[in-house]
Write a protein that holds these residues in place. Structure first.
Motif, PDB file in Angstrom:
ATOM      1  N   GLY A 481      -1.298   0.146  -9.959  1.00  0.00           N
ATOM      2  CA  GLY A 481      -2.306  -0.331  -9.022  1.00  0.00           C
ATOM      3  C   GLY A 481      -2.424  -1.824  -8.921  1.00  0.00           C
ATOM      4  N   VAL A 482      -1.745  -2.560  -9.793  1.00  0.00           N
ATOM      5  CA  VAL A 482      -1.996  -3.997  -9.810  1.00  0.00           C
ATOM      6  C   VAL A 482      -1.348  -4.722  -8.649  1.00  0.00           C
ATOM      7  CG1 VAL A 482      -2.377  -4.173 -12.275  1.00  0.00           C
ATOM      8  CG2 VAL A 482      -0.071  -4.279 -11.386  1.00  0.00           C
ATOM      9  N   ILE A 483      -0.639  -4.000  -7.769  1.00  0.00           N
ATOM     10  CA  ILE A 483      -0.015  -4.688  -6.648  1.00  0.00           C
ATOM     11  C   ILE A 483      -1.019  -4.961  -5.536  1.00  0.00           C
ATOM     12  CG2 ILE A 483       2.311  -3.868  -7.072  1.00  0.00           C
ATOM     13  CD1 ILE A 483       1.791  -1.678  -5.056  1.00  0.00           C
ATOM     14  N   GLU A 484      -2.228  -4.515  -5.698  1.00  0.00           N
ATOM     15  CA  GLU A 484      -3.239  -4.774  -4.664  1.00  0.00           C
ATOM     16  C   GLU A 484      -4.574  -4.932  -5.374  1.00  0.00           C
ATOM     17  OE1 GLU A 484      -2.684  -4.473  -1.182  1.00  0.00           O
ATOM     18  OE2 GLU A 484      -4.738  -5.022  -0.691  1.00  0.00           O
ATOM     19  N   MET A 485      -5.226  -6.081  -5.177  1.00  0.00           N
ATOM     20  CA  MET A 485      -6.469  -6.316  -5.904  1.00  0.00           C
ATOM     21  C   MET A 485      -7.551  -6.751  -4.937  1.00  0.00           C
ATOM     22  SD  MET A 485      -5.570  -8.061  -9.449  1.00  0.00           S
ATOM     23  CE  MET A 485      -4.464  -7.330 -10.628  1.00  0.00           C
ATOM     24  N   PRO A 486      -8.808  -6.490  -5.295  1.00  0.00           N
ATOM     25  CA  PRO A 486      -9.907  -6.967  -4.446  1.00  0.00           C
ATOM     26  C   PRO A 486      -9.943  -8.486  -4.442  1.00  0.00           C
ATOM     27  CG  PRO A 486     -10.689  -5.424  -6.100  1.00  0.00           C
ATOM     28  CD  PRO A 486      -9.290  -5.722  -6.437  1.00  0.00           C
ATOM     29  N   ASP A 487     -10.634  -9.054  -3.446  1.00  0.00           N
ATOM     30  CA  ASP A 487     -10.626 -10.507  -3.296  1.00  0.00           C
ATOM     31  C   ASP A 487     -11.366 -11.216  -4.401  1.00  0.00           C
ATOM     32  OD1 ASP A 487      -9.007 -10.883  -1.155  1.00  0.00           O
ATOM     33  OD2 ASP A 487     -10.570 -10.381   0.271  1.00  0.00           O
ATOM     34  N   THR A 488     -12.333 -10.525  -5.016  1.00  0.00           N
ATOM     35  CA  THR A 488     -13.106 -11.187  -6.058  1.00  0.00           C
ATOM     36  C   THR A 488     -12.292 -11.340  -7.329  1.00  0.00           C
ATOM     37  OG1 THR A 488     -14.059  -9.009  -6.250  1.00  0.00           O
ATOM     38  CG2 THR A 488     -15.461 -10.724  -5.374  1.00  0.00           C
ATOM     39  N   LEU A 489     -11.327 -10.457  -7.528  1.00  0.00           N
ATOM     40  CA  LEU A 489     -10.354 -10.655  -8.597  1.00  0.00           C
ATOM     41  C   LEU A 489      -9.266 -11.565  -8.000  1.00  0.00           C
ATOM     42  CD1 LEU A 489     -10.298  -6.973  -9.763  1.00  0.00           C
ATOM     43  CD2 LEU A 489     -11.302  -8.916 -10.953  1.00  0.00           C
ATOM     44  N   PRO A 490      -8.207 -11.852  -8.704  1.00  0.00           N
ATOM     45  CA  PRO A 490      -7.143 -12.616  -8.040  1.00  0.00           C
ATOM     46  C   PRO A 490      -6.718 -11.936  -6.748  1.00  0.00           C
ATOM     47  CG  PRO A 490      -6.509 -11.915 -10.261  1.00  0.00           C
ATOM     48  CD  PRO A 490      -7.937 -11.619 -10.105  1.00  0.00           C
ATOM     49  N   PRO A 491      -6.845 -12.606  -5.623  1.00  0.00           N
ATOM     50  CA  PRO A 491      -6.588 -11.950  -4.338  1.00  0.00           C
ATOM     51  C   PRO A 491      -5.097 -11.663  -4.149  1.00  0.00           C
ATOM     52  CG  PRO A 491      -7.103 -14.238  -3.997  1.00  0.00           C
ATOM     53  CD  PRO A 491      -7.246 -14.013  -5.455  1.00  0.00           C
ATOM     54  N   LEU A 492      -4.702 -10.502  -4.595  1.00  0.00           N
ATOM     55  CA  LEU A 492      -3.301 -10.107  -4.526  1.00  0.00           C
ATOM     56  C   LEU A 492      -3.201  -8.974  -3.519  1.00  0.00           C
ATOM     57  CD1 LEU A 492      -0.611 -10.670  -6.006  1.00  0.00           C
ATOM     58  CD2 LEU A 492      -1.197  -8.808  -7.528  1.00  0.00           C
ATOM     59  N   HIS A 493      -2.424  -9.140  -2.461  1.00  0.00           N
ATOM     60  CA  HIS A 493      -2.391  -8.104  -1.413  1.00  0.00           C
ATOM     61  C   HIS A 493      -0.969  -7.674  -1.132  1.00  0.00           C
ATOM     62  CE1 HIS A 493      -6.608  -8.365  -0.619  1.00  0.00           C
ATOM     63  NE2 HIS A 493      -6.525  -9.672  -0.530  1.00  0.00           N
ATOM     64  N   LEU A 494      -0.215  -7.403  -2.173  1.00  0.00           N
ATOM     65  CA  LEU A 494       1.178  -7.032  -1.967  1.00  0.00           C
ATOM     66  C   LEU A 494       1.305  -5.791  -1.103  1.00  0.00           C
ATOM     67  CD1 LEU A 494       2.910  -7.571  -5.410  1.00  0.00           C
ATOM     68  CD2 LEU A 494       3.278  -8.789  -3.278  1.00  0.00           C
ATOM     69  N   PHE A 495       0.492  -4.772  -1.416  1.00  0.00           N
ATOM     70  CA  PHE A 495       0.679  -3.480  -0.760  1.00  0.00           C
ATOM     71  C   PHE A 495       0.323  -3.531   0.717  1.00  0.00           C
ATOM     72  CE2 PHE A 495      -0.303   0.927   0.262  1.00  0.00           C
ATOM     73  CZ  PHE A 495       0.794   1.548  -0.268  1.00  0.00           C
ATOM     74  N   SER A 496      -0.853  -4.090   1.021  1.00  0.00           N
ATOM     75  CA  SER A 496      -1.254  -4.096   2.434  1.00  0.00           C
ATOM     76  C   SER A 496      -0.400  -5.061   3.230  1.00  0.00           C
ATOM     77  CB  SER A 496      -2.737  -4.441   2.565  1.00  0.00           C
ATOM     78  OG  SER A 496      -3.020  -5.622   1.889  1.00  0.00           O
ATOM     79  N   THR A 497       0.077  -6.142   2.624  1.00  0.00           N
ATOM     80  CA  THR A 497       0.991  -7.035   3.337  1.00  0.00           C
ATOM     81  C   THR A 497       2.317  -6.352   3.586  1.00  0.00           C
ATOM     82  OG1 THR A 497       0.048  -8.641   1.841  1.00  0.00           O
ATOM     83  CG2 THR A 497       1.677  -9.432   3.392  1.00  0.00           C
ATOM     84  N   LEU A 498       2.703  -5.560   2.594  1.00  0.00           N
ATOM     85  CA  LEU A 498       3.942  -4.809   2.738  1.00  0.00           C
ATOM     86  C   LEU A 498       3.888  -3.876   3.937  1.00  0.00           C
ATOM     87  CD1 LEU A 498       6.549  -3.832   0.970  1.00  0.00           C
ATOM     88  CD2 LEU A 498       5.074  -1.937   0.468  1.00  0.00           C
ATOM     89  N   LEU A 499       2.747  -3.168   4.079  1.00  0.00           N
ATOM     90  CA  LEU A 499       2.638  -2.190   5.150  1.00  0.00           C
ATOM     91  C   LEU A 499       2.481  -2.865   6.494  1.00  0.00           C
ATOM     92  CD1 LEU A 499       0.364   0.569   3.703  1.00  0.00           C
ATOM     93  CD2 LEU A 499       2.787   0.657   4.136  1.00  0.00           C
ATOM     94  N   ASP A 500       1.700  -3.902   6.551  1.00  0.00           N
ATOM     95  CA  ASP A 500       1.336  -4.485   7.831  1.00  0.00           C
ATOM     96  C   ASP A 500       1.325  -6.004   7.688  1.00  0.00           C
ATOM     97  OD1 ASP A 500       0.615  -4.737  10.365  1.00  0.00           O
ATOM     98  OD2 ASP A 500      -1.317  -3.717  10.218  1.00  0.00           O
ATOM     99  N   PRO A 501       2.484  -6.651   7.842  1.00  0.00           N
ATOM    100  CA  PRO A 501       2.554  -8.080   7.556  1.00  0.00           C
ATOM    101  C   PRO A 501       1.710  -8.920   8.509  1.00  0.00           C
ATOM    102  CG  PRO A 501       4.730  -7.104   7.843  1.00  0.00           C
ATOM    103  CD  PRO A 501       3.743  -6.107   8.284  1.00  0.00           C
ATOM    104  N   LYS A 502       1.439  -8.382   9.709  1.00  0.00           N
ATOM    105  CA  LYS A 502       0.761  -9.200  10.714  1.00  0.00           C
ATOM    106  C   LYS A 502      -0.720  -9.360  10.403  1.00  0.00           C
ATOM    107  CE  LYS A 502       2.800  -6.609  13.467  1.00  0.00           C
ATOM    108  NZ  LYS A 502       3.235  -5.687  14.492  1.00  0.00           N
ATOM    109  N   THR A 503      -1.387  -8.268  10.101  1.00  0.00           N
ATOM    110  CA  THR A 503      -2.829  -8.336   9.863  1.00  0.00           C
ATOM    111  C   THR A 503      -3.137  -7.882   8.443  1.00  0.00           C
ATOM    112  OG1 THR A 503      -2.986  -6.146  10.786  1.00  0.00           O
ATOM    113  CG2 THR A 503      -3.492  -7.963  12.256  1.00  0.00           C
TER     114      THR A 503
END
Lengths: 656, 107, 166
Positions: A481-503
């Motif tokens: 699960g560490v490939i995607e984190m909430p913004d209050t933790l280190p803002p890591l958005h690997l998964f959602s960027t992977l799926l939808d790079p535009k938004t």
């Protein structure tokens, strides 16, 4: 290279299925397991290679392969075509890797079963059908995979077909999902007539360009939603999944937890542009998902069968995914789908190993204190339970659930101009669901693994073949699960960027207490479970079954009984009526009755009117007799009636 | 100039159809009923082919092929049923004895 | 009308009449083969050589062989022939025959109104039929394949029950 690898990905499990099925009785259990695992293993390697190729390409890169045109007729065309984009990439990774682990486990679990060839034939066929489903770039091709996984599910639920209860469960699952399939087919036909093609890209482009009327979009989305609900066992179709646990445990792990039941989520995520245009259907999806997650959690809390607890928990977790889909955060739904596949497969496989070693005992109250007898399995189950509950920071379930919860908080449904629906109450229920999830799964953990030793004793050891997949799944459940984190933790958005790079999905303005609440709810559930069942002298050994509501919840809120009353019994009555040829009996009885009445009248009076009435009633009696003679069951008479009708029809045509 | 006009084809097909119909109605032996049905199907197919020739359209022969498939299925299933009934010890192939569900009238 | 055409048409009708009046099933099958062959001749005269070929190969070939096989397996004997004679009395004939005659008369009356200019004769080849069959009517082909599959499954099922019944 991708053009060759993509069909090969599907072909490998299919070939393994063919080899295993044809060789039934000629190959040893070991060889069968090896062939099946090799088939799925090759496709796992291929899917990893394909994913690397795809990720090293441009962000919106798509691998398209058209194998052959299926049909081209005026106004419509369909191909056997596959497409690998980032959504289906996630799915093939989940299906092949989790599938491989479960196959390896099953090779150990089913080693002594005489039907092992049939089992692996169905399992590998299932993997192939699931890959067709997720890779199809044409909705009609997707439908093939959709029906294929349904067929394999049916075959595997009824795997031990000597017990009538198992075949009944298989039939029930088949019928329930088939109802959804009819709705799905209606939706597909609607889209096909409106757009002239079922290629996913073309359909979505036509919908977003406004080629369809809003009512048409809503109707198509509703039909597809019903299909997805039935496949994913959501309200009102949830009753089939708990019964589907009659199948072997690896089947429950692969088909009824990790992959097949998530096909509905995949379908809606795949068509999210269509659903985004249908706001009322989105709201309906979210509401049904919320209801299901609450109901599933409440029901799981009072079950006593280990596998049924997990089944209701699957229903509840799928409810979370539907909630996320309804709120438009389909990336969160897919993320939760992935982590859920890891930890639910882990839970099922561990439960299977526990059940196997305790002599097929599934009642959690007869198990107990297994911590000492099987420390490894206890640890694995605890890992799976904490990931399911979403204990903060250390488990995969936390991050995916957090992503759903924050998405739900920010959503706002504008149904009509005056009437809007805020996501806050849904968020509240989802949080309550998170609390209940921790409560029911740790109830299960404490009763089964802690506490006093009960009557059943554990025997044997868990073989290496079964424990290695468990270890891998433990790792994935903790760290997946560490490939995607909430913004209050280190803002890591690997998964959602992977799926939808535009938004990319980002909520920078998220209040910190939102994350805190999501983290504290599972902890509170764990604490309450500890107080109630965990200590040396538990407050409550068993939830009292006397209260009517608990008895109701134990049977799945009486939905089975309700469906039996509303659908099954009337149908049975109808078949009984046709079987006994009631119409003919009624006609004959009427005739007899009128004749009897006329006889009475004749005896009583002899006036002119009476005679008239007597002959009248006699006439009707004879008429009834003649009508009764019409359906005498003689084929030649029926043919003669058809010919007579033809005669009369032609005569009318000629004379008019 | 075709050897037949479309009117002749219609005349021939009607005659064949009526003969087949009479066969279905008269014969009690199920094998003969099936053969009469085949005659009726052929009459219908003949009209299609004749119409196709009359308007020079291949659709007539397409329909002929489909009728052929239908006739094959009908014959196969019908003959299978006859064999099944015969093997179950029914004394004759009389269609009129098959008037009861779940069993038959041995009289 | 052409003499050969007249001959083929009359053979067809006479053959059909013979089929429905025979007492022995094998004779009826042979007459049916004659009927189908002369029907094939008529189809050739219509310019439908492809259909005629199918008629000979599939109808007169395959389907009739089915009939012959089944009649062989039924093992009909002399009592059956006598029973057929019993069933073919004029009393059994007249009602259905009248009905069929009425239908025939009405159909003939209906089509008597048909007339129209004849077109120049041009055969329709297998090429045209194939293009049409797998172009515009490909869904019909799929449906026909469904039908054949259903027939196959049900024939298999019925046959299997027969084995189980014994």
């Amino acid at each position: 290279m991708g053009e060759i690898l993509l069909p090969l990905l599907i072909l490998c499990p299919l070939a393994a299925s063919m080899i295993v099925s044809v060789s039934a009785g000629r190959m040893g259990a070991c060889a069968i397991g090896t062939v099946a695992c090799t088939g799925v293993g090759i496709s796992a390697v291929i899917s990893i290679i394909l994913s690397i190729t795809l990720l090293s390409g441009p962000p919106a890169g798509v691998l398209q392969v058209t194998l052959w045109p299926w049909m081209h007729i005026a106004g419509f065309s369909a191909d056997i075509a596959f497409m690998l984009d980032r959504v289906s990439m996630v799915m093939i990774l989940v299906v092949t890797i989790v599938g491989l682990l479960i196959h390896v486990y099953a090779a150990g679990y089913m080693r002594d079963d005489p039907g092992i060839a049939r089992f692996f034939g169905c399992m590998t066929l299932f993997v192939a059908a699931m890959l067709v489903l997720v890779l199809a770039s044409d909705l009609l091709c997707l439908f093939i995979g959709w029906e294929g996984v349904g067929l394999c599910s049916y075959l595997l639920i009824g795997f031990w077909y000597n017990d009538p209860a198992n075949t009944a469960a298989a039939r029930k699952a088949f019928y329930m999902t088939r109802m959804g399939d009819v709705a799905l087919l209606c939706g597909l036909l609607l889209l096909a007539t409106a757009t002239g093609s079922l290629r996913i890209g073309a359909v979505l482009a036509a919908v977003t360009n406004g080629q369809l009327a809003p009512s048409g979009v809503n109707l198509a989305a509703l039909f597809i939603l019903v299909g997805a609900l039935a496949k994913s066992a959501q309200i009102p179709f949830q009753t089939w999944l708990p019964d589907a646990m009659a199948g072997p445990t690896p089947t429950s792990a692969l088909i009824h937890a990790a992959t097949m039941v998530t096909a509905g989520i995949y379908l809606i995520a795949r068509l999210h542009d269509l659903f985004a245009m249908a706001t009322p259907i989105m709201a309906l999806t979210a509401i049904l998902g919320t209801l299901t997650l609450l109901m599933g959690a409440c029901t799981a809390l009072v079950q006593s069968d280990l596998k049924r607890i997990l089944a209701w928990s699957t229903i509840s977790q799928l409810g979370y995914m539907f909630l996320a889909l309804g709120c438009g955060v389909w990336q969160a739904a897919l993320f939760h789908l992935m982590t859920h596949a890891f930890f639910k497969a882990l839970l099922f496989l561990t439960a299977g190993a526990v059940i196997m070693r305790t002599g097929h005992e599934q009642d959690i109250f007869r198990l107990g204190g297994l911590r000492h007898a099987m420390p490894g399995l206890s640890a694995a189950f605890a890992v799976g339970a904490s990931a399911l509950a979403g204990l903060p920071l250390v488990t995969a379930g936390f991050y995916s659930k957090e992503m759903i919860l924050s998405g739900v908080w920010h959503v706002h449904f504008g149904l009509t101009r005056e009437w809007t629906l805020s996501g806050h109450p849904l968020w509240g229920i989802a949080l309550l669901g998170a609390f209940l999830t921790a409560l029911y799964i740790f109830r299960c953990v404490f009763i089964v693994f802690c506490g006093k030793k009960q009557g059943t004793s554990a025997t044997g050891r868990t073989s290496r073949l079964m424990s290695i997949p468990l270890g891998c799944l433990c790792f994935l459940s903790l760290c997946g699960g560490v490939i995607e984190m909430p913004d209050t933790l280190p803002p890591l958005h690997l998964f959602s960027t992977l799926l939808d790079p535009k938004t990319p999905l980002s909520h920078a303005d998220e209040p910190i207490w939102l994350v805190l609440a999501g983290a504290l709810a599972p902890l509170a559930g764990l604490g309450v479970a500890w107080v109630l069942w965990g200590r040396a002298t538990p407050v409550m050994h068993e939830i009292p079954g006397q209260a009517a509501i608990i008895r109701l919840a134990r049977t799945g809120w009486g939905m089975d009984a309700l469906y039996d009353r509303v659908f099954v019994q009337p149908f049975r009555l109808l078949t009984w009526l046709t079987h006994h040829d009631v119409l003919a009996h009624a006609i004959t009885a009427t005739g007899r009755l009128t004749q009897a009445v006329s006889g009475r009248i004749f005896q009583a009076r002899t006036g002119f009117l009476d005679i008239l009435s007597i002959w009248g009633s006699r006439g009707t009696g004879w008429m009834a007799y003649l009508l009764g003679q019409l359906d005498n069951g003689r084929v030649r008479w029926y043919a003669a009636w058809i010919a007579g009708g033809l005669c009369a029809g032609l005569a009318m045509a000629v004379l008019s | 100039m075709p050897a037949f006009s479309f009117n002749d084809i219609l005349l021939l097909a009607t005659t064949l159809f009526s003969v087949g119909l009479a066969g279905v109605l008269v014969r009690r032996n199920m094998v003969f009923m099936l053969m009469s049905l085949d005659i009726m199907l052929n009459a219908a197919a003949l009209v299609f082919v004749g119409a196709g020739a009359r308007w020079h359209d291949a659709t007539g022969q397409v329909m002929f092929v489909l009728i052929l498939a239908l006739a094959a299925v009908e014959t196969a299933v019908g003959l299978a049923i006859i064999l099944c009934l015969h093997a179950h010890g029914r004394p004759t192939l009389d269609a009129d004895t098959g008037n009861l569900l779940r069993g038959w009238n041995h009289g | 009308m052409h003499a050969l055409a007249l001959l083929a048409a009359s053979v067809t009708v006479v053959g059909a009449v013979m089929v429905i009046t025979r007492r022995v099933a094998v004779h009826a099958v042979l007459y049916l083969v004659v009927t189908l062959l002369s029907l094939a001749v008529i189809l050739v005269m219509q310019g439908a050589s492809f259909a005629a070929m199918l008629e000979v190969i599939i109808y007169a070939g395959a389907i009739m062989v089915l009939f012959v096989f089944v009649i062989m397996m039924l093992n009909l004997g002399h009592p059956d022939s006598a029973r057929e004679k019993e069933w073919l009395r004029p009393r059994a004939w007249c009602g259905p025959g009248l009905l069929a005659a009425i239908v025939c008369a009405e159909l003939l009356y209906c089509m008597g109104t048909f007339s129209g200019p004849a077109r120049p004769f041009a055969p329709i080849t297998a090429h045209d039929v194939g293009l049409s069959l797998f172009g515009r009517y490909v869904l019909m082909v799929e449906l026909a394949s469904f039908l054949l599959l259903a027939g196959l499954v049900s024939a298999f099922h019925i046959g299997r029950n027969r084995v189980g019944g014994n």
